[in-house]
Enzyme design. Sequence first.
Site, PDB file in Angstrom:
ATOM      1  N   THR A   1       0.832  -1.205   0.000  1.00 36.56           N
ATOM      2  CA  THR A   1       0.000   0.000   0.000  1.00 36.56           C
ATOM      3  C   THR A   1       0.863   1.250   0.000  1.00 36.56           C
ATOM      4  OG1 THR A   1      -1.461   1.364   1.392  1.00 36.56           O
ATOM      5  CG2 THR A   1      -0.218  -0.346   2.510  1.00 36.56           C
TER       6      THR A   1
ATOM      7  N   SER B   1      -1.386   3.127  10.536  1.00 33.23           N
ATOM      8  CA  SER B   1      -2.331   2.274  11.281  1.00 33.23           C
ATOM      9  C   SER B   1      -1.657   0.922  11.489  1.00 33.23           C
ATOM     10  CB  SER B   1      -3.636   2.070  10.505  1.00 33.23           C
ATOM     11  OG  SER B   1      -3.440   1.145   9.442  1.00 33.23           O
TER      12      SER B   1
ATOM     13  N   TYR C   1      -2.797  -1.808  10.519  1.00 31.18           N
ATOM     14  CA  TYR C   1      -2.883  -2.479   9.224  1.00 31.18           C
ATOM     15  C   TYR C   1      -1.723  -2.052   8.310  1.00 31.18           C
ATOM     16  CZ  TYR C   1      -3.806  -2.288   4.259  1.00 31.18           C
ATOM     17  OH  TYR C   1      -3.634  -2.329   2.908  1.00 31.18           O
ATOM     18  N   HIS C   2      -1.543  -0.735   8.164  1.00 38.48           N
ATOM     19  CA  HIS C   2      -0.462  -0.268   7.293  1.00 38.48           C
ATOM     20  C   HIS C   2       0.883  -0.784   7.798  1.00 38.48           C
ATOM     21  CE1 HIS C   2      -3.577   2.780   6.136  1.00 38.48           C
ATOM     22  NE2 HIS C   2      -3.081   2.526   4.952  1.00 38.48           N
TER      23      HIS C   2
ATOM     24  N   LYS D   1       1.734  -4.185   6.539  1.00 41.27           N
ATOM     25  CA  LYS D   1       2.252  -4.187   5.163  1.00 41.27           C
ATOM     26  C   LYS D   1       3.737  -3.805   5.140  1.00 41.27           C
ATOM     27  CE  LYS D   1      -1.572  -4.913   2.605  1.00 41.27           C
ATOM     28  NZ  LYS D   1      -1.756  -5.981   1.617  1.00 41.27           N
TER      29      LYS D   1
ATOM     30  N   GLU E   1      -3.349  11.764  11.862  1.00 41.74           N
ATOM     31  CA  GLU E   1      -2.663  11.964  10.584  1.00 41.74           C
ATOM     32  C   GLU E   1      -2.586  13.459  10.314  1.00 41.74           C
ATOM     33  OE1 GLU E   1      -5.200  10.117   7.602  1.00 41.74           O
ATOM     34  OE2 GLU E   1      -6.868  11.459   8.044  1.00 41.74           O
TER      35      GLU E   1
END
Lengths: 428, 428
Positions: free
Chosen positions: B177, B212, B214-215, B218, B358
């Site tokens: 991502t 996050s 999630y990020h 990755k 952010e």
Amino acid sequence: MLQGNICELSENDSLNHYRFPSIIPGWLDELVFMRILVLGADGYLGWPTSIYLSAKGHQVGVNDNFARRTYDHELGQESLVPISTLKRRVDTWRKVSGEDLETYIGDLTDADFTHSMIAKFNPDAIVHFAEQRAAPYSMIDRAHCVYTQVNNVVGTLNILYAIAEINPDIHLVKLGTMGEYGTPNIDIEEGFIEIEHKGRKDVLPFPKQPGSFYHLSKVHDSHNIAFATKIWGLRSTDLNQGVVYGHTTEQTDMHPELATRFDYDAVFGTVLNRFIVQAVIGHPLTVYGKGGQTRGMLDIRDTLACIGLALDNPADKGEYRVFNQFTEQFTVKEIAELIARTFPSDVKIDHLDDPRVELEEHYYNAAHTKLLDLGLQPHLLSDTLIESLFGVVQKYQHLVDLDAINPSVSWRATQSPVRNDQKGMVVS
Amino acid sequence: MLQGNICELSENDSLNHYRFPSIIPGWLDELVFMRILVLGADGYLGWPTSIYLSAKGHQVGVNDNFARRTYDHELGQESLVPISTLKRRVDTWRKVSGEDLETYIGDLTDADFTHSMIAKFNPDAIVHFAEQRAAPYSMIDRAHCVYTQVNNVVGTLNILYAIAEINPDIHLVKLGTMGEYGTPNIDIEEGFIEIEHKGRKDVLPFPKQPGSFYHLSKVHDSHNIAFATKIWGLRSTDLNQGVVYGHTTEQTDMHPELATRFDYDAVFGTVLNRFIVQAVIGHPLTVYGKGGQTRGMLDIRDTLACIGLALDNPADKGEYRVFNQFTEQFTVKEIAELIARTFPSDVKIDHLDDPRVELEEHYYNAAHTKLLDLGLQPHLLSDTLIESLFGVVQKYQHLVDLDAINPSVSWRATQSPVRNDQKGMVVS
């Protein structure tokens, strides 16, 4: 509670008291300045750190799940210097120092355990050693790789959530590794680097090029800690530590039952300690490849001092900071030659095929001024230290297991035997 | 087997055949050039990609464990456009195209399953979508954070080990991502950046500042893949994808049972799709904070094209490469204004407190030339596309669940309700 008095004195800044010297002469000698929870307190560094902090007058809690002792059973290996159980260590420390170490037995990947331990001990700071810490162990096979990453990453996530939920002011002092940076062809800075690019500038996390699934787990941790610190306003110090050598500290020297472990095998033994054992038993020093691999190194006593300094000077609220925790850098070949030169008898140096995938010769220059700025007085590697290590090993040389010394775990294979003398030993 | 003939033609370079166009006019129309295994093939992008590659003449295997459908049950939510079961999708595709999709149901965190699936299907390439992909989902609470990181990281590790053990020439095309980079104050490059520092230079991984858990997963994947590729000589392409919008592709348009999912909720809905739904049902567009957050975006049809291009031009042996997979960058506010302008009736734009941590306004300029260099012809965001999306949503607007649209998951909290209308709904 003297601690309560101190808190009242500094009610406008709950961290002010951290900045007093820990031991004040006279009637304040026993003053408890901080409640510090040491995670992984039964390990090579965790144990000496626990009693060092206790000796400084802090109220120390100790946690372990004995994973490190289980790896020994799995690998058919043990510490060269016999070590006592954690229970006996804690009892001995009580006898020697009069200090209690509140003990929490459990696994940090168990979120409920981690949360309730931190809630109950109510620490001002947490020192987190509790990770699988050997690169070769993480490279044995898929199961060991996944175990290492899940164990380390999930344990640290659970700690971060517990801190955020219980008390975001708890200062997390986390052991990282210099191996997170790899060996870039530019100077390594302490965690962050100012980059100028196409006419613009920013200070960004230093790029990471870790060299094993273990080192990768520490990189994952670093990213997770930086993010959690930012969103929840935590206080975090990531200590990117070099290779530690040495065995005794002022506190472990106080009683044989306080000794910490001494590893020399190819999986858990750090390079200088391993070379010392090889020299003493007349085994060639095993240099991997050309031996031009340069690493930051430090004396075990400096590990304790660095952790003490980080604790005495906590990170600000919302600050994630990185200290490079080493005092000198050497090539592996330099270490081997130094030991060969210092040892009274002849020592042979063998160059084995490098079982790792790494540059065997490379540029290396890593910054390490932040801990010096806080007052670190390094114990530089000297003949005296090496000679004292020869002494430690000579006392136990009859216990050395020769077959554990040569590397069996290859980075290029997806499955390696854990010992060369028992290739059929299945550990997954 | 025509595949066998092709292999003989290019026996000196087993990858040469990848570089032929996939469909050759005439008698070679049905020629199978590659065996491609799509992981996460039941998802928003996995399904259209699977039938796109099948339509191009590849032999496609599909894998899923239906985690995405389970999240729907957990969140009390569903795709706005009704979707068929995977079984029915595969059956319909067989009827429509005459092509079979070999189906593997199972979880990639199950190493034995992953290994035997890859051994059995024997792919030339693997396209890996099979991760938990929503930032808000990973931020619900500790359990969702840990689930996301363990699921994503362990699944990918199992794939890497299986590839290394079964056939290191399998080309891994992994969905990353653009969020891995965060929003640095310098131009974002494609995976790597040349850094000049204190008179020396190196090309290093671009620093990561994911926003996050999630990020972060990755980012962990990217580091693991780069390392595994290096030590085992794999071939890996990491596609750092932007925010995808759109719903239909040439293949999904062929039959209603081939439709892919369309998410508009605050947890899984991507921003443009969510705004479209809000415009159609007369709900204000929900911009988080100032809306100056800039993101790379792309049309779902370009996702398929990019994956096709990556597959047709595989990474070299031992190469880990990164493509930034997006076509245009917009601020969230620009997207909202564009949709408000395009929609025939009045549309209100609401600025909500940003539930994320952010920057709401920042510099953003990200390179994305590597896929263009391979021949990507972007579908730029146009009124036509937006109007067609209005059409899709209008057809199903009676199914919209208003309560699912406003964000309930806060980055600043360690525990959030998953829905505003059911705060008592416990999902861990």
